[in-house]
Motif scaffolding. Sequence first.
Motif, short mmCIF file in Angstrom:
data_model
loop_
_atom_site.label_atom_id
_atom_site.label_comp_id
_atom_site.label_asym_id
_atom_site.label_seq_id
_atom_site.Cartn_x
_atom_site.Cartn_y
_atom_site.Cartn_z
N ARG A 226 -3.75 13.45 3.07
CA ARG A 226 -4.76 12.37 3.05
C ARG A 226 -4.10 11.00 3.09
O ARG A 226 -4.64 10.06 3.70
N ARG A 227 -2.94 10.87 2.46
CA ARG A 227 -2.24 9.59 2.51
C ARG A 227 -1.80 9.26 3.94
O ARG A 227 -1.98 8.13 4.42
N ARG A 228 -1.26 10.27 4.62
CA ARG A 228 -0.84 10.04 6.00
C ARG A 228 -2.04 9.74 6.90
O ARG A 228 -1.96 8.91 7.80
N ARG B 113 0.22 18.47 -1.71
CA ARG B 113 0.20 18.54 -0.24
C ARG B 113 -1.08 17.94 0.32
O ARG B 113 -1.05 17.23 1.34
N LEU B 114 -2.20 18.20 -0.34
CA LEU B 114 -3.47 17.63 0.11
C LEU B 114 -3.43 16.11 0.01
O LEU B 114 -3.88 15.41 0.94
N LEU B 115 -2.90 15.59 -1.10
CA LEU B 115 -2.80 14.15 -1.25
C LEU B 115 -1.86 13.55 -0.20
O LEU B 115 -2.12 12.45 0.32
N GLU C 280 -2.62 6.42 9.04
CA GLU C 280 -2.91 6.46 10.46
C GLU C 280 -4.21 5.72 10.77
O GLU C 280 -4.31 4.98 11.76
N LEU C 281 -5.21 5.92 9.92
CA LEU C 281 -6.49 5.25 10.12
C LEU C 281 -6.36 3.74 9.97
O LEU C 281 -6.96 2.97 10.72
N ALA D 76 0.83 -1.21 0.00
CA ALA D 76 0.00 0.00 0.00
C ALA D 76 0.86 1.25 0.00
O ALA D 76 0.56 2.24 -0.67
N MET D 77 1.95 1.23 0.76
CA MET D 77 2.85 2.38 0.79
C MET D 77 3.44 2.64 -0.59
O MET D 77 3.56 3.78 -1.02
N ALA D 78 3.82 1.53 -1.28
CA ALA D 78 4.41 1.70 -2.61
C ALA D 78 3.41 2.30 -3.58
O ALA D 78 3.74 3.14 -4.41
#
Length: 340
Positions: free
Chosen positions: A170-172, A165-167, A176-177, A19-21
């Motif tokens: 939201r990714r972070r 920056r918004l993406l 976290e979620l 998912a990170m990739a």
Amino acid sequence: MAQRVAGKAEAARGVDDSAMAELELPNPRRLLLISIAAIVLLGLSVVIAAAYSILSIDETAISAETERAKVALEVVLRDGQPDGAAAARLADDFVLVGARFGDAASARPGEVSLPVPRSQTQLLWTPRRIGTELAQRLAPIRLLASALFLSGIGIVLNRLYRLTRLLEVRRRAAQELAARDALTGLANRLGFDRQLTGSARGPALLYLDLDGFKHVNDSFGHGAGDDLLRIVAARLATLARDGDCVARIGGDEFAFLRSPPTSRAELAELAADIALALNEPVRLGATQVQIGASIGIAMGDEHEDRTRLVAAADAALYRAKALPGHAFVFADSSRIASAA
């Protein structure tokens, strides 16, 4: 169970890495700097190309005017001498700006010279540089077009920067979620595994299993069981210090990762505090229930490998659960300590 927990942790890590990739985004600041550098290079290339074009047009115009001056000089000198009258005729009739006769040393900046046949003198004049003249005439239009172009690029870059920056935010937030247990708000198995992998050397691990939770679920329903898990999570969270990680591993199993430095005595005291906090009665609606916990403890400095640390704490938990009442057990000890 140790193998199952380790296997699930590895699987969760693999899913997380994938998912990170997929969600990896360029750094907004770096993207902005790269975009600005690309625009600067593009602008420089345009300026260099324009300067080269102007120079080429000027050289072509001067070469053509020099050839015309040769013909004009032959015509004028056929009936006269290289004097002021001849120079004036060259300037007026053949459009040689500032035409005059003199030696090469007297040439002014910007003038070109042409040897006069059968004479020691030179024809000097200021040639028209058509490319430069055209660039000067078009300068206001060029400046306006450049301003509009740069303004448009600036708007696009600003929106791209804000979008990136918004993406990133939201990714972070999604990461976290994904690492949080929806019911209790604690870290879930993925968050626990991430914290364990990134923790400093020597963390200690306490594995907890609630005693009496199945009875609450069976007697009062899953809603009451969920309320109980939330209360347990809140009590465990109050015992955590900075750097610790409290996680719900699954069902009624919890993990308490204590960051170093720590000691055996401190961990025993923490296990006793956990037991004391969980032994306090819990009110579920009109009913009051009391539960406890069995705890397995593994010292991080004795298990440098994270998988073995989890397996050791899990094995100690099973030894504690096999005893009557509530107990905590250290993985490296056969002694049993009462947690009640």
